[in-house]
Design a protein around this motif. Structure first.
Motif, PDB file in Angstrom:
ATOM      1  N   PRO A 106      -6.419  -0.334  12.551  1.00 32.83           N
ATOM      2  CA  PRO A 106      -5.260   0.196  11.816  1.00 32.83           C
ATOM      3  C   PRO A 106      -4.211  -0.883  11.569  1.00 32.83           C
ATOM      4  CG  PRO A 106      -5.232   0.914  14.113  1.00 32.83           C
ATOM      5  CD  PRO A 106      -6.560   0.267  13.885  1.00 32.83           C
ATOM      6  N   GLY A 107      -3.782  -0.986  10.328  1.00 31.62           N
ATOM      7  CA  GLY A 107      -2.772  -1.975   9.970  1.00 31.62           C
ATOM      8  C   GLY A 107      -3.278  -3.397   9.911  1.00 31.62           C
ATOM      9  N   GLY A 108      -4.564  -3.591  10.169  1.00 30.68           N
ATOM     10  CA  GLY A 108      -5.098  -4.947  10.266  1.00 30.68           C
ATOM     11  C   GLY A 108      -5.012  -5.730   8.974  1.00 30.68           C
ATOM     12  N   TRP A 109      -5.391  -5.101   7.856  1.00 27.56           N
ATOM     13  CA  TRP A 109      -5.374  -5.824   6.585  1.00 27.56           C
ATOM     14  C   TRP A 109      -3.951  -6.228   6.217  1.00 27.56           C
ATOM     15  CZ3 TRP A 109      -2.994  -5.185   1.873  1.00 27.56           C
ATOM     16  CH2 TRP A 109      -3.450  -6.013   0.839  1.00 27.56           C
ATOM     17  N   ARG A 110      -3.008  -5.312   6.406  1.00 27.34           N
ATOM     18  CA  ARG A 110      -1.635  -5.623   6.020  1.00 27.34           C
ATOM     19  C   ARG A 110      -1.012  -6.668   6.941  1.00 27.34           C
ATOM     20  NH1 ARG A 110      -1.488  -0.206   3.680  1.00 27.34           N
ATOM     21  NH2 ARG A 110      -0.904  -0.503   1.498  1.00 27.34           N
ATOM     22  N   ARG A 111      -1.344  -6.647   8.214  1.00 30.99           N
ATOM     23  CA  ARG A 111      -0.813  -7.698   9.099  1.00 30.99           C
ATOM     24  C   ARG A 111      -1.368  -9.065   8.692  1.00 30.99           C
ATOM     25  NH1 ARG A 111       2.495  -6.970  13.408  1.00 30.99           N
ATOM     26  NH2 ARG A 111       2.673  -4.871  14.268  1.00 30.99           N
ATOM     27  N   GLU A 112      -2.651  -9.142   8.392  1.00 30.55           N
ATOM     28  CA  GLU A 112      -3.234 -10.426   7.976  1.00 30.55           C
ATOM     29  C   GLU A 112      -2.594 -10.913   6.684  1.00 30.55           C
ATOM     30  OE1 GLU A 112      -7.442 -10.260   7.734  1.00 30.55           O
ATOM     31  OE2 GLU A 112      -7.730  -9.758   9.853  1.00 30.55           O
ATOM     32  N   ARG A 113      -2.406  -9.988   5.734  1.00 31.16           N
ATOM     33  CA  ARG A 113      -1.774 -10.358   4.473  1.00 31.16           C
ATOM     34  C   ARG A 113      -0.337 -10.797   4.703  1.00 31.16           C
ATOM     35  NH1 ARG A 113      -2.650 -12.628  -0.183  1.00 31.16           N
ATOM     36  NH2 ARG A 113      -1.523 -11.721  -1.952  1.00 31.16           N
ATOM     37  N   TYR A 114       0.365 -10.105   5.560  1.00 28.87           N
ATOM     38  CA  TYR A 114       1.746 -10.462   5.875  1.00 28.87           C
ATOM     39  C   TYR A 114       1.812 -11.886   6.445  1.00 28.87           C
ATOM     40  CZ  TYR A 114       6.021 -10.722   8.668  1.00 28.87           C
ATOM     41  OH  TYR A 114       7.202 -11.136   9.239  1.00 28.87           O
ATOM     42  N   LEU A 115       0.956 -12.186   7.411  1.00 26.78           N
ATOM     43  CA  LEU A 115       0.978 -13.508   8.035  1.00 26.78           C
ATOM     44  C   LEU A 115       0.654 -14.599   7.033  1.00 26.78           C
ATOM     45  CD1 LEU A 115      -0.783 -12.704  11.428  1.00 26.78           C
ATOM     46  CD2 LEU A 115       1.636 -13.244  11.073  1.00 26.78           C
ATOM     47  N   SER A 116      -0.310 -14.339   6.155  1.00 21.02           N
ATOM     48  CA  SER A 116      -0.683 -15.328   5.149  1.00 21.02           C
ATOM     49  C   SER A 116       0.473 -15.611   4.191  1.00 21.02           C
ATOM     50  CB  SER A 116      -1.905 -14.822   4.365  1.00 21.02           C
ATOM     51  OG  SER A 116      -2.229 -15.697   3.316  1.00 21.02           O
ATOM     52  N   LEU A 117       1.110 -14.560   3.695  1.00 20.44           N
ATOM     53  CA  LEU A 117       2.219 -14.743   2.761  1.00 20.44           C
ATOM     54  C   LEU A 117       3.468 -15.291   3.453  1.00 20.44           C
ATOM     55  CD1 LEU A 117       1.864 -11.543   0.545  1.00 20.44           C
ATOM     56  CD2 LEU A 117       1.148 -13.876   0.027  1.00 20.44           C
ATOM     57  N   MET A 118       3.649 -14.940   4.727  1.00 20.15           N
ATOM     58  CA  MET A 118       4.785 -15.478   5.472  1.00 20.15           C
ATOM     59  C   MET A 118       4.656 -16.993   5.612  1.00 20.15           C
ATOM     60  SD  MET A 118       7.650 -15.094   7.068  1.00 20.15           S
ATOM     61  CE  MET A 118       7.958 -13.397   7.553  1.00 20.15           C
ATOM     62  N   ARG A 145       8.472  -7.781   3.883  1.00 14.14           N
ATOM     63  CA  ARG A 145       8.942  -6.754   4.812  1.00 14.14           C
ATOM     64  C   ARG A 145       8.211  -5.439   4.589  1.00 14.14           C
ATOM     65  NH1 ARG A 145      14.078  -5.459   3.759  1.00 14.14           N
ATOM     66  NH2 ARG A 145      14.344  -6.783   1.908  1.00 14.14           N
ATOM     67  N   ARG A 146       7.882  -5.156   3.344  1.00 20.78           N
ATOM     68  CA  ARG A 146       7.147  -3.928   3.031  1.00 20.78           C
ATOM     69  C   ARG A 146       5.742  -3.952   3.640  1.00 20.78           C
ATOM     70  NH1 ARG A 146       6.440  -0.043  -1.067  1.00 20.78           N
ATOM     71  NH2 ARG A 146       4.910   1.395  -0.187  1.00 20.78           N
ATOM     72  N   LEU A 147       5.064  -5.090   3.561  1.00 25.50           N
ATOM     73  CA  LEU A 147       3.735  -5.210   4.168  1.00 25.50           C
ATOM     74  C   LEU A 147       3.802  -4.945   5.669  1.00 25.50           C
ATOM     75  CD1 LEU A 147       2.230  -8.366   2.417  1.00 25.50           C
ATOM     76  CD2 LEU A 147       1.207  -6.083   2.433  1.00 25.50           C
ATOM     77  N   LEU A 148       4.777  -5.540   6.336  1.00 25.17           N
ATOM     78  CA  LEU A 148       4.898  -5.355   7.780  1.00 25.17           C
ATOM     79  C   LEU A 148       5.281  -3.919   8.113  1.00 25.17           C
ATOM     80  CD1 LEU A 148       4.857  -6.486  10.612  1.00 25.17           C
ATOM     81  CD2 LEU A 148       7.208  -7.292  10.277  1.00 25.17           C
ATOM     82  N   ALA A 149       6.170  -3.326   7.318  1.00 26.76           N
ATOM     83  CA  ALA A 149       6.569  -1.941   7.566  1.00 26.76           C
ATOM     84  C   ALA A 149       5.379  -1.003   7.459  1.00 26.76           C
ATOM     85  CB  ALA A 149       7.657  -1.523   6.572  1.00 26.76           C
ATOM     86  N   ASP A 150       4.518  -1.216   6.468  1.00 30.18           N
ATOM     87  CA  ASP A 150       3.351  -0.352   6.308  1.00 30.18           C
ATOM     88  C   ASP A 150       2.332  -0.575   7.417  1.00 30.18           C
ATOM     89  OD1 ASP A 150       4.319   0.967   4.131  1.00 30.18           O
ATOM     90  OD2 ASP A 150       3.217  -0.182   2.639  1.00 30.18           O
ATOM     91  N   ALA A 151       2.197  -1.825   7.879  1.00 31.98           N
ATOM     92  CA  ALA A 151       1.301  -2.085   9.009  1.00 31.98           C
ATOM     93  C   ALA A 151       1.767  -1.328  10.249  1.00 31.98           C
ATOM     94  CB  ALA A 151       1.229  -3.586   9.296  1.00 31.98           C
ATOM     95  N   LEU A 152       3.065  -1.374  10.510  1.00 27.25           N
ATOM     96  CA  LEU A 152       3.614  -0.637  11.651  1.00 27.25           C
ATOM     97  C   LEU A 152       3.411   0.864  11.484  1.00 27.25           C
ATOM     98  CD1 LEU A 152       6.947  -2.637  11.992  1.00 27.25           C
ATOM     99  CD2 LEU A 152       5.095  -2.607  13.673  1.00 27.25           C
ATOM    100  N   ALA A 153       3.557   1.361  10.242  1.00 25.21           N
ATOM    101  CA  ALA A 153       3.356   2.786   9.990  1.00 25.21           C
ATOM    102  C   ALA A 153       1.909   3.185  10.266  1.00 25.21           C
ATOM    103  CB  ALA A 153       3.726   3.115   8.541  1.00 25.21           C
TER     104      ALA A 153
END
Length: 309
Positions: A106-118, A145-153
């Motif tokens: 859960p949230g894995g794809w968005r966390r990876e995308r967040y880290l890459s773009l960060m 911030r939206r990517l991370l927020a959705d990962a947390l959700a």
């Protein structure tokens, strides 16, 4: 409230800088109360936000705890990391009951995308700071911030579903198209039916208009996109979804459960996170329950067909 990467901080709600002194903070609070009170033309939702903000920073002890937990001041701050206890629910006595079967991250794809773009945003050749430091997150562009927020959700929803027990099975980050971001956040199978679940955090209140979510932070048509992706998964697995559920933070909805009836032939419900377990146990109105051997058949079909992003 105030724990989402998209949320305004308590200081922003009160209209002051984090360095304001106690007297300035108190004056700002009184001013914001007058400005936002419904009797003087203010919005009730904003008035409530002001009261909650004051509860978080209105006393020296509360303010120190808030600053420490949200990266203000010199105090060491926790982070939005999945391992950071500050961003998990309050600890509870150990629950030894069997959890729901869970597959995927859960949230894995968005966390990876967040880290890459960060990393791209910080810049090549620059040493990467803690990407989950609340102070850094606050300064990042909205799409990060939206990517991370959705990962947390998504992670929060996964914890709710896990606690439903062994009668439930959930698949996370299920691929539903050719593009990497075409996915269903959660597919949940239980006695009340087979549901596709979208976990979202738009950073503020939303409302429903003509069978779709609308609000300042809403892009596109989330419900329509979810239903299209459910059709893709249903065809691949040769199953039929009982319904679709959109899960949002509690503070972003006027009521915890709002059922929209059938949208494009599928029963849809908009649910606050605290009400999700209730909905998944009882089912969405009009949704077909599954039981007996059918549960095993659907689970087997999904296990063979599901791909992860």
């Amino acid at each position: 409230m105030f724990d989402s990467p998209l949320s305004a901080s308590a200081y922003q709600v009160l209209g002051v800088e984090p360095t304001v002194d106690e007297e300035g903070l108190r004056k700002a609070y009184r001013l914001r109360l007058r400005q936002t009170h419904p009797d003087t033309g203010g919005e009730a939702s904003v008035f409530i936000q002001v009261q909650r903000a004051w509860a978080l920073v209105g006393t020296p002890q509360a303010r120190v705890a808030y600053d420490r937990g949200h990266g203000f001041g010199a105090a060491a701050a926790p982070s939005f990391s999945p391992d950071a206890p500050a961003w998990r629910p309050p600890s509870r006595p150990a629950d030894t009951r069997p959890k729901a079967r869970s597959y995927g991250q859960p949230g894995g794809w968005r966390r990876e995308r967040y880290l890459s773009l960060m990393r791209e945003w910080v810049g090549r050749g620059v040493e990467m700071p803690d990407p989950y430091d609340p102070a850094l997150v606050r300064s990042a562009p909205h799409h990060l911030r939206r990517l991370l927020a959705d990962a947390l959700a998504e992670e929060a929803t996964a914890r709710v579903v896990a606690d439903l027990g062994m009668g439930y099975t959930v698949w996370h980050d299920v691929a539903a198209g050719h593009a990497s971001d075409e996915k269903v956040d959660h597919v949940v199978l239980g006695p009340s039916g087979l549901y596709g679940v979208l976990s979202e955090d738009f950073g503020g209140p939303v409302r429903i208009k003509r069978g779709e979510l609308v609000g300042d932070g809403v892009d596109g048509a989330p419900i329509a996109a979810l239903l299209a992706r459910l059709r893709t998964v249903a065809r691949a697995a040769r199953v039929k979804f009982s319904g679709a559920i959109v899960v949002l933070p509690d503070d972003d909805l006027d009521q915890p459960i709002e059922e929209l009836g059938r949208v494009r032939g599928v029963p849809v419900a908009i649910v606050s996170r605290s009400a999700l377990s209730t909905v998944l146990r009882r089912g969405v109105t009009g949704a077909r329950e599954v039981g007996g051997n059918e549960v095993f058949d659907i689970r087997t079909r999904l296990q063979h067909a599901v791909r992860y992003v």
